[in-house]
Structures are given as C-alpha cells and as structure tokens.
Design a protein around this motif. Structure first.
Motif, PDB file in Angstrom:
ATOM      1  N   VAL A 313       0.537  -1.240   0.152  1.00  0.00           N
ATOM      2  CA  VAL A 313      -0.371   0.323   0.228  1.00  0.00           C
ATOM      3  C   VAL A 313       0.649   1.470  -0.091  1.00  0.00           C
ATOM      4  CG1 VAL A 313      -1.752   1.167   1.495  1.00  0.00           C
ATOM      5  CG2 VAL A 313      -2.053  -1.603   0.801  1.00  0.00           C
ATOM      6  N   LEU A 314       1.599   1.063   0.782  1.00  0.00           N
ATOM      7  CA  LEU A 314       2.887   2.810   0.781  1.00  0.00           C
ATOM      8  C   LEU A 314       3.356   2.116  -0.448  1.00  0.00           C
ATOM      9  CD1 LEU A 314       4.287   2.094   4.290  1.00  0.00           C
ATOM     10  CD2 LEU A 314       3.065   4.578   3.413  1.00  0.00           C
ATOM     11  N   GLY A 315       3.121   1.747  -1.469  1.00  0.00           N
ATOM     12  CA  GLY A 315       4.420   1.866  -2.239  1.00  0.00           C
ATOM     13  C   GLY A 315       2.794   2.558  -3.943  1.00  0.00           C
ATOM     14  N   SER A 316       2.161   2.887  -3.232  1.00  0.00           N
ATOM     15  CA  SER A 316       0.785   2.656  -4.064  1.00  0.00           C
ATOM     16  C   SER A 316       1.224   4.031  -4.518  1.00  0.00           C
ATOM     17  CB  SER A 316      -0.177   2.755  -3.700  1.00  0.00           C
ATOM     18  OG  SER A 316      -0.910   3.640  -2.826  1.00  0.00           O
ATOM     19  N   ASP A 317       0.223   4.801  -5.262  1.00  0.00           N
ATOM     20  CA  ASP A 317       0.581   5.978  -5.625  1.00  0.00           C
ATOM     21  C   ASP A 317      -0.601   7.071  -5.536  1.00  0.00           C
ATOM     22  OD1 ASP A 317      -1.360   5.464  -7.215  1.00  0.00           O
ATOM     23  OD2 ASP A 317      -0.410   5.836  -8.938  1.00  0.00           O
ATOM     24  N   VAL A 318      -1.341   6.881  -4.763  1.00  0.00           N
ATOM     25  CA  VAL A 318      -2.572   7.131  -4.039  1.00  0.00           C
ATOM     26  C   VAL A 318      -2.110   7.495  -2.084  1.00  0.00           C
ATOM     27  CG1 VAL A 318      -3.474   5.725  -5.505  1.00  0.00           C
ATOM     28  CG2 VAL A 318      -3.965   5.056  -3.224  1.00  0.00           C
ATOM     29  N   PRO A 319      -3.644   8.581  -1.702  1.00  0.00           N
ATOM     30  CA  PRO A 319      -3.049   8.900  -0.520  1.00  0.00           C
ATOM     31  C   PRO A 319      -3.080   7.613   0.654  1.00  0.00           C
ATOM     32  CG  PRO A 319      -4.754  10.915  -1.739  1.00  0.00           C
ATOM     33  CD  PRO A 319      -4.304   9.650  -2.590  1.00  0.00           C
ATOM     34  N   VAL A 320      -2.294   6.843   1.531  1.00  0.00           N
ATOM     35  CA  VAL A 320      -2.019   6.299   2.564  1.00  0.00           C
ATOM     36  C   VAL A 320      -2.521   6.697   3.495  1.00  0.00           C
ATOM     37  CG1 VAL A 320      -0.601   4.036   3.282  1.00  0.00           C
ATOM     38  CG2 VAL A 320      -0.855   4.963   1.176  1.00  0.00           C
ATOM     39  N   LEU A 321      -3.711   6.076   4.699  1.00  0.00           N
ATOM     40  CA  LEU A 321      -3.890   6.277   6.204  1.00  0.00           C
ATOM     41  C   LEU A 321      -3.162   4.823   6.635  1.00  0.00           C
ATOM     42  CD1 LEU A 321      -7.068   7.466   8.228  1.00  0.00           C
ATOM     43  CD2 LEU A 321      -5.440   5.258   8.625  1.00  0.00           C
ATOM     44  N   VAL A 322      -2.179   5.197   7.945  1.00  0.00           N
ATOM     45  CA  VAL A 322      -1.585   3.698   8.341  1.00  0.00           C
ATOM     46  C   VAL A 322      -1.748   4.407   9.864  1.00  0.00           C
ATOM     47  CG1 VAL A 322       0.445   2.951   8.690  1.00  0.00           C
ATOM     48  CG2 VAL A 322       0.451   4.299   6.694  1.00  0.00           C
ATOM     49  N   ASP A 323      -2.631   3.127  10.570  1.00  0.00           N
ATOM     50  CA  ASP A 323      -2.760   3.134  12.039  1.00  0.00           C
ATOM     51  C   ASP A 323      -3.072   1.887  12.639  1.00  0.00           C
ATOM     52  OD1 ASP A 323      -4.569   4.369  14.126  1.00  0.00           O
ATOM     53  OD2 ASP A 323      -6.069   2.580  13.086  1.00  0.00           O
ATOM     54  N   ALA A 324      -2.350   2.653  13.678  1.00  0.00           N
ATOM     55  CA  ALA A 324      -2.360   0.064  14.390  1.00  0.00           C
ATOM     56  C   ALA A 324      -1.498  -0.581  14.389  1.00  0.00           C
ATOM     57  CB  ALA A 324      -3.357  -0.715  14.901  1.00  0.00           C
ATOM     58  N   ASP A 325      -1.570  -2.054  14.338  1.00  0.00           N
ATOM     59  CA  ASP A 325      -0.642  -2.198  13.590  1.00  0.00           C
ATOM     60  C   ASP A 325       0.237  -2.191  12.189  1.00  0.00           C
ATOM     61  OD1 ASP A 325      -0.960  -4.331  15.432  1.00  0.00           O
ATOM     62  OD2 ASP A 325      -2.808  -5.430  14.224  1.00  0.00           O
ATOM     63  N   GLY A 326      -0.096  -1.635  11.146  1.00  0.00           N
ATOM     64  CA  GLY A 326       0.878  -0.698  10.116  1.00  0.00           C
ATOM     65  C   GLY A 326       1.932   0.365  10.412  1.00  0.00           C
TER      66      GLY A 326
END
Length: 475
Positions: A313-326
């Motif tokens: 997901v972090l390698g994608s080209d769109v906004p990313v929200l990272v929470d908790a275990d991420g």
C-alpha cells in the motif's frame, strides 16, 4: 475558526500596540474585560467576597486593576501578594483607593471567598508553581470559590500545553487578545475550564501556531456529491485491515469508511465474511491490494497483526492512512519518499514507539511530539488522545475540540481510520481529512454516549446524524 498564537508572537503584538497607546492603557483594557467577566460569573457583585492571588508579573497587575473595578461595585476584595516588593505598584494603588485591601491572613480570606482571581504567573511562566504558591493554590481549590485564571492558569506552559509541575486548576479562564496553545491542548487545557477571549486590539499574523476548526469550518470541507456524481467519481477507499484474531477491526474500519463520503469501499483481508455479513455493499477481495481494483486512497493497519499489505500500500501512488499494526516498525524513508500524501494516526503509545521515547513523554508533550513525528516521517500525523492533534511538517497544528472520554473504547480508532480514509478518497487533503474525521468522530462519540458507555459500532452509526448537523450549520 479558533486560532492560538505562541508566546513570542503575542508579546510582540502587545509591544507594538503599547507603543501606540498611553502608558497602562492596554492593561486597563484587559482589566476591564476581566472584571466584566468576573461580574457575570458572580451574578451579584455587591457584597461578594473576592480574593486576588497576585504575582509579580503583568497578570498580577491585571488582577489588581480588575479587583479595583469590582471593589468600586461593592465587592469585598482582598489581595494576597506573593511578592509584596514586586507587586504592580499602580495596580495595587488603584485597588487600595477603591476600598480593597491586602489580606493579613491569606488562608482566612480564601476559606470564605466567592471568587478567586489567579494572577500568580503569566504566559512566561515555566516549571509549574513555585513552592510558596502551592499552599495558596491548594487552599483556593479547597474552598467553595469560583477560581478564574487571568490569561491562563498559573503553572501551565502557555506555548505547549505542558504541565511540568503543580498548577492551579481554574473553573474559567479569561484570556486576552488571543488564545494561547496551552488553552487548547491537554494536559493544560484541563486546567483552564471554560475559556473566554477578551479582544484588546492586537494585530496578529494571518498564520497562527495552533488552530481549532468549528462547525462552519468543517461544513465547508465536507464532500458533497454533484448531480453527475457516481460512486467512482465520489472516490473509492481501500481498507486493508483485520485478521483471523481481529476480524472486528475490519468491520469497524469499513463501518467508518462507509460513512465518510467516498462512493465505495473495497476491503482486502481475511475478514471478508464478517465484513459482508454486516455490510453487503462492500467490495470484498481476498487477493492482494494491487489486485483489488482502483482506489483513490488506502487505509492500512487496524487489527492487521503481522499480516501483509503495508509495504504494498505504501508503494502505491494514492494517499495512504496508516494506523495501529501498520505503524509498527514503520520505515521513515518508505513514507517520506512517497509520491502522495500519508496520514499516520497513532495513539500516544504508538507515537512513543515511533519516536523511541517513553509514552509518558508523548502524553506530557503532545504538541512537540506531533510536530516531531510529522517532521521525521514527512507525513501528516493525527495524534489521538484527549485532545487530538493533526500536524504537518510545517503550518499550524490543528487541535480537535470535540470528543468525550467515552471514546476510549475498543475499536473506536478503527472507526476513525475508516472515516478519515474515506475523506481522503473523496478528495480532501491529509490535514483536512484528519481534522474533519476527528471532529465528526468526536461529535459522534458524544451523540452515541450521551454521558454513558458507548460502543465503537454505535459511534460509527452516529456519524450520519452529526454530519447532517454540521452540514446544516454551513448554511
């Protein structure tokens, strides 16, 4: 929008204004507003017993001049001078002329006071109350008096919201010219009580240090579909969450996302059966995120355990929200180099792990911690807590004014993540998405609980109602 400015900015603005006014005029403005606010709180001024706790700074002078005004209206006003040789001379003279007095026994007058004015320290105070002030502060709080802080509660840090030692908790704070960050950010905010701003004519910069959205600000940011919108034009948010052990996290993240403004929600993970059973409108995939279909934003991490998906997901080209275990073992370089926005949503424990400091340090230094995380990761950071902060690497930090302690319940953060991710997919920037999500989530928590325990699922269910209320306020 409520805006707050750091101490140096406020002092510079005060200095510029004082240079244009007759000597003492600015203090008289502040004292007039302070006295009027105290009169409102007392209801009946004549015969009221007022005690002034007077330090050696300008806050002490404000308290003395305000006390003089109350004394002229018939209040019995006694001043407790912590440092008599350094008390504001003109303010003290004004009090004595008006019929006020210097208290012989501070504890005697505090025991019977109706209102106590806390003018012990000002915005430059550091390190908590001095030892000689602590017994007086405790006596004030132990009385039946209303405690009113002059500009800010003594013992708190005006610029950061930290409370490094003992402080005097106020029932109300009357602040002058501008809000200070410590009045909006915990733990200091808890000491301020109800805050009233008295304008005194300061010329302040257009960009504050801290800001708090209000209903109208949030209403302007809420995504609204147009006549030609379809579910894809409204945005699609992808959710990578849940595990065999925590399928509920997937359900709750999807619950928040479905109520956040995007047109569709794609779910990727092992909780597909649980998600479909609760929300049949969800687009479920059992493959990898890359094979789930096009999305406009991703949410990754709630209940994920050691499951895959974060790196992809972090390698994608769109906004990313990272929470908790991420957030565990998150590589700053993987975030900093992304072509699209990243929103990190840690609680204090997760933020402490990312910063390599004790949790207590994050809780005590919330503003500095949020700013440091945003700088280190080149991301927007939503630091959850009693006052949720949203910080970019630069610009004002947003402070969320809504919420309730009943939101401290399992799964509440999963709902917030889904809600914020959906707003990202609907087109809001990371700072606005995090701020609007925190605002709505806090209001939904209040609505769902109404002073009693609430479930995370109940909070998600309350979002549409508070969304309607906020949208209506925008006219």
């Amino acid at each position: 929008m409520r805006t707050a400015y750091d101490v140096d900015t406020v002092r510079a603005a005060e200095g510029e204004l004082m240079a244009l006014l007759p000597p003492g005029a600015l203090m008289q403005r502040a004292a007039a507003g302070l006295a009027a606010a105290c009169a409102d709180m007392l209801g009946r001024v004549y015969g009221a017993r007022v005690v002034l706790l007077v330090g050696s700074g300008d806050n002490g002078g404000d308290a003395l001049y305000a006390g003089a005004r109350l004394a002229r209206r018939g209040a019995g006003v006694g001043a407790v001078l912590l440092n008599p040789d350094r008390a504001h001379p003109e303010g003290l003279a004004a009090l004595l002329r008006a019929g006020g007095r210097v208290a012989d026994d501070p504890f005697e007058v505090l025991a019977v006071a109706d209102l106590v004015l806390d003018g012990i320290t000002g915005i430059g105070g550091r390190g908590g109350l001095r030892p000689d002030a602590i017994p007086l502060a405790r006596a004030a709080r132990g009385s039946n008096a209303v405690v009113v802080a002059v500009d800010l509660p003594s013992g708190v840090d005006a610029g950061t919201g930290e409370v490094p030692g003992e402080a005097l908790r106020a029932d109300a704070t009357v602040t002058f010219g501008a809000y200070k960050p410590g009045l909006l950010i915990d733990p200091a905010r808890e000491y301020a009580g109800a805050v009233r701003l008295i304008p005194i004519g300061l010329d302040l910069p257009s960009v504050p240090s801290v800001e708090a959205l209000q209903h109208a600000d949030v209403a302007d940011l809420l995504p609204t579909p147009g006549a030609e919108s379809d579910k894809y034009r409204r945005g699609v948010v992808g959710i990578v969450a849940g595990s065999a052990r925590y399928p509920g996290a997937a359900v709750l993240a999807v619950a928040g996302a479905l109520r956040g403004g995007a047109g569709a929600v794609r779910y990727v993970g092992p909780g597909g059966d649980a998600v479909i059973a609760r929300f049949p409108e969800t687009l479920v995939s059992d493959g990898s995120p890359a094979k789930a279909g096009r999305v406009q934003a991703w949410v990754v991490g709630p209940g994920l355990g050691d499951g895959p998906g974060v790196d992809e997901v972090l390698g994608s080209d769109v906004p990313v929200l990272v929470d908790a275990d991420g957030l565990r073992c998150l590589d700053p370089d993987a975030v900093r180099g992304r072509p699209a926005a990243t929103l990190l949503t840690p609680h204090a424990g997760e933020a402490a792990a990312l910063l390599g400091v004790p949790r207590e340090k994050v809780e005590a230094e919330r503003l500095a911690s949020a700013r440091e995380l945003a700088s280190r990761y080149g991301a927007t950071v939503l630091l959850k807590g009693s006052t949720t902060l949203v910080a970019d690497a630069d610009g004002p930090v947003r402070v969320n004014p809504t919420g309730t302690s009943w939101l401290a319940t399992a799964g509440s953060g999963d709902v917030l993540s889904g809600l914020a991710g959906s707003l990202l997919a609907a087109g809001l920037g990371a700072r606005d998405a995090g701020s609007v999500a925190a605002y709505l989530h806090g209001l939904a928590g209040r609505h769902a609980s109404q002073g009693a325990p609430a479930t995370a699922y109940g909070v998600a269910g309350a979002v549409p109602g508070v969304w309607r209320d906020v949208a209506a306020s925008g006219g």
